[in-house]
Scaffold this active site. Structure first.
Site, PDB file in Angstrom:
ATOM      1  N   ARG A   1       0.568  -0.823  -0.001  1.00  0.00           N
ATOM      2  CA  ARG A   1      -0.656  -0.196  -0.248  1.00  0.00           C
ATOM      3  C   ARG A   1       0.632   1.316  -0.307  1.00  0.00           C
ATOM      4  O   ARG A   1       0.778   2.793  -0.187  1.00  0.00           O
ATOM      5  CB  ARG A   1      -1.142   0.284   1.450  1.00  0.00           C
ATOM      6  CG  ARG A   1       0.039   0.310   2.473  1.00  0.00           C
ATOM      7  CD  ARG A   1      -1.346  -0.558   3.711  1.00  0.00           C
ATOM      8  NE  ARG A   1      -0.321  -0.547   4.887  1.00  0.00           N
ATOM      9  CZ  ARG A   1      -1.013  -0.771   6.184  1.00  0.00           C
ATOM     10  NH1 ARG A   1      -2.282  -0.737   6.205  1.00  0.00           N
ATOM     11  NH2 ARG A   1      -0.002  -0.610   7.539  1.00  0.00           N
TER      12      ARG A   1
ATOM     13  N   ARG B   1       8.135  -7.907   8.999  1.00  0.00           N
ATOM     14  CA  ARG B   1       8.820  -8.605  10.140  1.00  0.00           C
ATOM     15  C   ARG B   1       8.602 -10.127   9.899  1.00  0.00           C
ATOM     16  O   ARG B   1       9.144 -11.538  10.189  1.00  0.00           O
ATOM     17  CB  ARG B   1       7.112  -8.942  10.238  1.00  0.00           C
ATOM     18  CG  ARG B   1       6.462  -7.703  10.825  1.00  0.00           C
ATOM     19  CD  ARG B   1       6.979  -7.476  11.961  1.00  0.00           C
ATOM     20  NE  ARG B   1       6.420  -5.542  12.024  1.00  0.00           N
ATOM     21  CZ  ARG B   1       6.995  -4.491  11.612  1.00  0.00           C
ATOM     22  NH1 ARG B   1       7.979  -4.496  11.014  1.00  0.00           N
ATOM     23  NH2 ARG B   1       5.436  -3.794  12.063  1.00  0.00           N
TER      24      ARG B   1
ATOM     25  N   HIS C   1      10.297   3.178   3.118  1.00  0.00           N
ATOM     26  CA  HIS C   1       8.697   3.057   3.280  1.00  0.00           C
ATOM     27  C   HIS C   1       7.691   4.037   3.737  1.00  0.00           C
ATOM     28  O   HIS C   1       8.059   5.575   2.908  1.00  0.00           O
ATOM     29  CB  HIS C   1       8.844   2.492   5.344  1.00  0.00           C
ATOM     30  CG  HIS C   1       9.563   0.629   4.680  1.00  0.00           C
ATOM     31  ND1 HIS C   1       8.797  -0.130   4.933  1.00  0.00           N
ATOM     32  CD2 HIS C   1      10.690   0.577   4.800  1.00  0.00           C
ATOM     33  CE1 HIS C   1       9.001  -1.111   4.614  1.00  0.00           C
ATOM     34  NE2 HIS C   1      10.120  -0.891   4.760  1.00  0.00           N
ATOM     35  N   SER C   2       6.637   4.509   3.944  1.00  0.00           N
ATOM     36  CA  SER C   2       5.781   4.986   4.276  1.00  0.00           C
ATOM     37  C   SER C   2       4.756   4.829   5.411  1.00  0.00           C
ATOM     38  O   SER C   2       3.853   3.375   5.656  1.00  0.00           O
ATOM     39  CB  SER C   2       5.106   6.088   3.672  1.00  0.00           C
ATOM     40  OG  SER C   2       3.784   5.252   2.632  1.00  0.00           O
TER      41      SER C   2
ATOM     42  N   TYR D   1       7.874   2.167  17.516  1.00  0.00           N
ATOM     43  CA  TYR D   1       7.522   1.068  18.486  1.00  0.00           C
ATOM     44  C   TYR D   1       8.435  -0.031  18.346  1.00  0.00           C
ATOM     45  O   TYR D   1       9.190  -0.061  16.897  1.00  0.00           O
ATOM     46  CB  TYR D   1       5.831   1.045  18.028  1.00  0.00           C
ATOM     47  CG  TYR D   1       5.565   0.388  16.404  1.00  0.00           C
ATOM     48  CD1 TYR D   1       6.071  -0.852  15.394  1.00  0.00           C
ATOM     49  CD2 TYR D   1       5.252   1.034  16.095  1.00  0.00           C
ATOM     50  CE1 TYR D   1       5.447  -0.905  14.796  1.00  0.00           C
ATOM     51  CE2 TYR D   1       4.552   1.009  14.466  1.00  0.00           C
ATOM     52  CZ  TYR D   1       5.517   0.074  13.894  1.00  0.00           C
ATOM     53  OH  TYR D   1       4.603   0.407  12.394  1.00  0.00           O
TER      54      TYR D   1
ATOM     55  N   GLU E   1      10.892   6.323   7.015  1.00  0.00           N
ATOM     56  CA  GLU E   1       9.580   6.741   6.579  1.00  0.00           C
ATOM     57  C   GLU E   1       9.026   8.158   5.643  1.00  0.00           C
ATOM     58  O   GLU E   1       9.506   8.923   6.025  1.00  0.00           O
ATOM     59  CB  GLU E   1       8.955   6.558   7.538  1.00  0.00           C
ATOM     60  CG  GLU E   1       9.176   5.289   8.368  1.00  0.00           C
ATOM     61  CD  GLU E   1       8.124   4.155   7.733  1.00  0.00           C
ATOM     62  OE1 GLU E   1       7.469   4.322   6.829  1.00  0.00           O
ATOM     63  OE2 GLU E   1       8.686   2.955   8.444  1.00  0.00           O
TER      64      GLU E   1
END
Length: 441
Positions: free
Chosen positions: A196, A276, A327-328, A379, A402
């Site tokens: 996405r 992950r 990423h974003s 996190y 990000e």
């Protein structure tokens, strides 16, 4: 909010509305998922306990997009289904928790995100060899054809390599950019690990545009450094986000049966979170439910995409000096570790080089980026590619970037932002590359 609290919160929310499409096992013939009436709220709870209370009992209606820690206090962005919006706002107001409405109707934002295809684009392939632009988000075939175009046009420095196949049989195509010779430092860049995050592949191809088609403006970056650029690391997920579910994050590997504990009908859940799935502290602190957005897989490197990337990087680990994954969203430059609070022994070296990139980026148009570890800014999470590149492959300078924005649009950043984001990302990449072009380790 402590890392333990954050991890618990992620476990609570990760199986929310963003994976509800798996309830129906969407197949190729089914309609694309609609997000009409879905809202995104930014909430400012006092801590993790209060946030858990706010979403208690709403696991299937509320999903965590991202969250922040640090200098601006704690906050979280929540995607809320229409039927839960009134309940969420009532709870916020009853507890006097500040909140903002970031997106009033996600389907409307999705519709406005990407302009329609210009009819003239149909002729571009014949005139220029490809159809890729940086004014709209393109499908995977256009990105793939652009890599071929560069390899066929700039034969002296560009070479495509298919490093593997996806679960659905798509090529994982990488472009190597090099003037030749052996023993030069190399930089790896990948985008699109999460389907996405469309601004990521767009930025990676913008880097290629500048690096190759405007090579005369920075010849030293090619003479002294080799480049390995994989614009779309998750082609199946990227395509699915274009055709079926705009918010699809995972791969599209074969479904994993999931038995529900609430007595409802069991369902089959597709895909694995490719960020992950890497074999470095894999699955630490992460539950194993297959329907979760951040499902780490049944084993490390279960996905052909992550296996192909890791094999390729390991074979070139002596030369690759920088691992950069795009990423974003959040506007953060993240340094390992992500899986724990403790920092690597050479964290200062990594921070100083990253700071060069961030300063160059911010100089383009004043975009503010936070710099630090994922554990301290966002996190804790295990099994990520940047931690693996650092801890398992031995790439000293490993970063996760990000990209914009900070939440006004989130994952549906308007296409008008592609070029500005590309320009500042390229400035950061140039600053990082210059460090090695100048002969530094």
């Amino acid at each position: 909010m402590t890392p333990a609290t954050t991890t618990a919160l992620l476990l609570l929310l990760a199986a929310g509305v963003a994976t509800a499409e798996e309830e129906d096992d969407q197949e190729e013939g089914e309609d694309a998922r609609s997000y009409r009436g879905y809202r995104v709220y930014r909430v400012f709870p006092a801590g993790g306990a209060e946030l858990r209370e706010l979403v208690s009992g709403l696991d299937d209606e509320v999903s965590l997009w991202t969250q922040y820690l640090g200098r601006n206090g704690s906050s979280a962005d929540l995607l809320t289904a229409p039927r839960a919006a009134a309940e969420v706002t009532a709870r916020l107001e009853a507890r006097r928790v500040p909140y903002l409405l970031l997106i009033a109707d996600l389907e409307e934002a999705i519709r406005e995100e990407n302009p329609p295809v210009d009819p003239e684009e149909e002729d571009w392939e014949n005139r220029g060899g490809h159809r890729l632009t940086w004014t709209r988000y393109h499908r995977y075939k256009d990105i793939d054809s652009y890599l071929d175009y560069l390899a066929n046009t700039y034969t002296d420095i560009c070479q495509t390599e298919v490093i593997g196949k996806t679960s659905q049989g798509r090529d994982m195509k990488l472009l190597k950019v090099s003037t030749g010779g052996k023993g030069k430092p190399a930089i790896w860049i990948d985008g699109g690990i999460h389907g996405r995050e469309w601004i990521s592949p767009a930025s990676a191809t913008y880097v290629l545009l500048q690096l190759v088609e405007f090579r005369e403006q920075h010849s030293e970056l090619l003479d002294s450094v080799d480049w390995y650029i994989l614009p779309v690391a998750n082609p199946d997920g990227y395509e699915y986000s274009h055709t079926k579910d705009r918010l699809w994050r995972k791969t599209r590997s074969a479904g994993t049966p999931h038995r529900r504990k609430d007595g409802k009908k069991a369902r089959t859940c597709y895909g694995v979170d490719p960020n992950r799935n890497w074999d470095f502290h894999w699955r630490e602190g992460v539950a194993g439910e297959a329907c979760r957005e951040d499902f780490a897989g049944l084993r490390a490197f279960s996905e052909p995409e992550t296996r192909a990337m890791s094999d390729y990087i390991l074979a070139r680990r002596r030369d690759i000096k920088v691992y950069l994954t795009l990423h974003s969203y959040s506007q953060m430059w993240l340094v390992p570790w992500g899986y724990q609070d403790e920092k690597p022994r050479d964290y200062y070296d990594m921070y100083v080089l990253a700071e060069k990139g961030v300063k160059a980026l911010e100089a383009v148009r004043g975009t503010d980026y936070l710099l630090g570890t994922a554990a301290e800014l966002m996190y804790t999470s295990a099994g990520g590619s940047d931690d693996w590149a650092k801890g398992a492959a031995g790439v000293k300078y490993s970063y996760s970037v990000e990209l914009p924005d900070t939440g006004q649009h989130g994952f549906v950043l308007p296409a008008a932002q592609i070029e500005p984001v590309g320009q500042e990302t390229w400035a950061a990449v140039k600053a990082i590359a210059a460090h090695f072009a100048e002969g530094h380790d």
